[in-house]
Scaffold this active site. Sequence first.
Site, PDB file in Angstrom:
ATOM      1  N   ARG A 296       0.825  -1.213   0.000  1.00 54.74           N
ATOM      2  CA  ARG A 296       0.000   0.000   0.000  1.00 54.74           C
ATOM      3  C   ARG A 296       0.856   1.259   0.000  1.00 54.74           C
ATOM      4  NH1 ARG A 296      -4.823  -2.221   4.065  1.00 54.74           N
ATOM      5  NH2 ARG A 296      -6.027  -3.205   2.386  1.00 54.74           N
ATOM      6  N   TYR A 440      -6.327  -0.956  -6.795  1.00 51.45           N
ATOM      7  CA  TYR A 440      -5.762  -2.193  -6.248  1.00 51.45           C
ATOM      8  C   TYR A 440      -5.075  -1.988  -4.897  1.00 51.45           C
ATOM      9  CZ  TYR A 440      -1.308  -1.185  -8.914  1.00 51.45           C
ATOM     10  OH  TYR A 440      -0.170  -0.653  -9.459  1.00 51.45           O
ATOM     11  N   GLU A 441      -4.766  -3.116  -4.273  1.00 51.96           N
ATOM     12  CA  GLU A 441      -4.236  -3.151  -2.898  1.00 51.96           C
ATOM     13  C   GLU A 441      -5.185  -2.479  -1.908  1.00 51.96           C
ATOM     14  OE1 GLU A 441      -2.039  -5.151  -2.657  1.00 51.96           O
ATOM     15  OE2 GLU A 441      -1.017  -5.154  -4.586  1.00 51.96           O
ATOM     16  N   GLY A 442      -6.477  -2.650  -2.107  1.00 52.79           N
ATOM     17  CA  GLY A 442      -7.488  -2.048  -1.259  1.00 52.79           C
ATOM     18  C   GLY A 442      -7.941  -0.736  -1.852  1.00 52.79           C
TER      19      GLY A 442
END
Length: 597
Positions: A296, A440-442
Amino acid sequence: MPTYRAPVKDMSFVLNEVLNIGQYQNLPGYSEVTPDLVSAILEEGAKFCENELQPLNYSGDREGCTRHNDGSVTTPKGFKEAYNKYVEGGWSGLTQHPDFGGQGLPHVLGFCFEEMMISSNHAFAMYPGLSAGAMAAISLDGTDEQKQKYLPKMVEGSWTGTMNLTEPHCGTDLGLLRTKAEPQDDGSYKISGTKIFISAGDHDLSENIIHLVLARLPDAPKGVKGISLFIVPKYKVGDDGSVGEFNNVNTASIEEKMGIHANSTCVLNYDGARGYLIGEPNKGLRSMFIMMNAARIGVGMQGLANSEVAYQNAADYARDRLQGRSISGTKNPDGPADPIIVHPDVRRMLMNAKAFNESSRAASLWCGVLVDLAHNAETEEERQSAEDMVSLLTPIIKGVFTDRGFEYCVSSQQIFGGHGYIAEHGMEQFVRDARIAQIYEGANGIQALDLVGRKLPANGGRAIQAFFKYAADIRENAKGDDRLRSFTDALGAGLKDLQQATMWLMQNAMQNPDNAGAGSTAYMHLFGHVLLGLMWTQMAKVAADALDGDTSDPTFYENKLTTGRYYMKRRMPEIKAMLAEIEAGADEVMALDAANF
């Protein structure tokens, strides 16, 4: 065609003058980090990124990755050769532990090189970026045998890594995942299931790919409490570290995407592939978050890096493009028109991006130092304090930096007018590539919820209180200089509004959790503004002090003060609107029935 120049001077300014990394000589990796060494690493990194990676960005986007009939995947022309040079240059082991062949240098230097790689070639940077997350998980949760078996080759760069989380029916809600792990008599597991959106899922850059895969044991509890993490290599690895037979990890397809075409985002089918448990059974989320938190921050830097390269190209174009006359009088009397950089609205767009890029770089590198402190500070109290701050800053860096980074890619494209919409200028690629970082990645809405719902109340609000104290100390240190009044006044007002927003959420989210959800994105961006205002106040103090001394480059420091004043006067006032949005609550947000949308 687009160009890129690594911002080496600005990185050196932040590292040596703002963060003063020389004060951390007691930390592992810092004892040899002199300004000369920092300069050498940044200059060599810049040469590699500018000369090897940037020229492949446009062509790689056009060619994309190719899946062949046998299921193998090849990257665009030139990528394998560039990756070999990346490995030969030792870049894969820059910040990795010497026990596994790494150079053991501070993470903050790795952050600098990571920004350069992303700006020069976002899709390429993702291949080693995914490996870094996998190595972090193995380093912290793997057994000694697993570390010795996998890390030396991964640190060397001859093997790469991935994260396998998402499945066709579930993304953020990992409690729904179905991939199975069946125990075998030899202590291994047979992994079966389908994973989607797997960045760098298959390629021809390395001789093996070490997948880290979330799966369920047969007797696992339902939901997130029943998730385990497994090491599943593409090719089986012998006890001596040799690469063996194919491990039934099949590339079903390459996803057709909006951008980052040169990165092979794959659908992977696991058909009884041999895997090995990492960490404890049913405790895979802990290991996963080791990867996710590292990823992140890296994704947040993608927002900065894309904004930086888009800004550079827009500024170059604005200086050269002749169009119209200045509304305040002709500036180029010998030419048929003035360059568009004379127009205030063009300058507004450039200044927005420049002010964001320089302050978000400072914030990212501060976070890099905090990562080093969290790992290696001498006392448990120092390590805990740094870890608290990294945890608090992570959703802000990921969410705010990628939202703003995309915004400034779009505005930089806007400066080109119609030419920005034409592929040959490269600006539309920056916009397309930057867009994924918000997802992406949350997704960024999840980052905002994580900030409000988890990070703020954690440990009784210990991290946010530490942030307020740190920011107040920075402001107090700058208050005595009249040149910095616009900085200290704006930062003080921003801190007051952030405290008010924090208290409002604490008081109102308990009675109605939707209040937290409805205000979370505004709160995240409010916090982001304060964070960047804090960075500008720090940089302004350093710049003002430098101008009082015997500097050989006064223009650099004067430009810092000018750009910082722009941010404090033009962008920080947005906080008021964000505070009003938070305090409006959730009633109107939730009022309509679902059928009425």
